[in-house]
Motif scaffolding. Structure first.
Motif, PDB file in Angstrom:
ATOM      1  N   ARG A   1      43.580  45.425  48.755  1.00 16.92           N
ATOM      2  CA  ARG A   1      44.452  45.453  49.941  1.00 16.92           C
ATOM      3  C   ARG A   1      43.819  46.162  51.142  1.00 16.92           C
TER       4      ARG A   1
ATOM      5  N   SER B   1      45.843  37.044  56.472  1.00 20.23           N
ATOM      6  CA  SER B   1      47.263  37.383  56.461  1.00 20.23           C
ATOM      7  C   SER B   1      47.963  36.711  55.280  1.00 20.23           C
ATOM      8  N   TYR B   2      47.633  35.465  55.025  1.00 19.68           N
ATOM      9  CA  TYR B   2      48.195  34.728  53.901  1.00 19.68           C
ATOM     10  C   TYR B   2      47.792  35.372  52.578  1.00 19.68           C
TER      11      TYR B   2
ATOM     12  N   SER C   1      49.920  38.496  52.202  1.00 17.51           N
ATOM     13  CA  SER C   1      51.356  38.313  52.021  1.00 17.51           C
ATOM     14  C   SER C   1      51.735  37.494  50.786  1.00 17.51           C
ATOM     15  N   LYS C   2      50.868  36.582  50.359  1.00 26.57           N
ATOM     16  CA  LYS C   2      51.240  35.686  49.257  1.00 26.57           C
ATOM     17  C   LYS C   2      50.321  35.773  48.044  1.00 26.57           C
TER      18      LYS C   2
END
Length: 63
Positions: free
Chosen positions: A46, A11-12, A15-16
């Motif tokens: 992605r 997830s990190y 998102s980042k």
């Protein structure tokens, strides 16, 4: 970050890290990413990260 759940790490990354990538690094050196290359890397990576995140979330929910 290795002691964190796999779902958090993925997830990190989504998102980042992915959107702010500036280089691909290998044993032979790095490839600097301009806007065009950054977009291509994000488009390729992605869907893989999203699939792996869903899989990790499913596995972690079973625990």
């Amino acid at each position: 970050m290795s002691d964190l759940p796999e779902s958090f790490r993925l997830s990190y990354a989504l998102s980042k890290q992915l959107s702010s990538a500036y280089e691909i690094t290998s044993n032979y050196g790095g490839i600097e990413l301009d806007d065009e290359l950054r977009a291509a890397v994000e488009k390729a990576v992605r869907p893989i990260l999203e699939r792996r995140l869903k899989q990790a979330e499913r596995e972690e929910s079973k625990r």
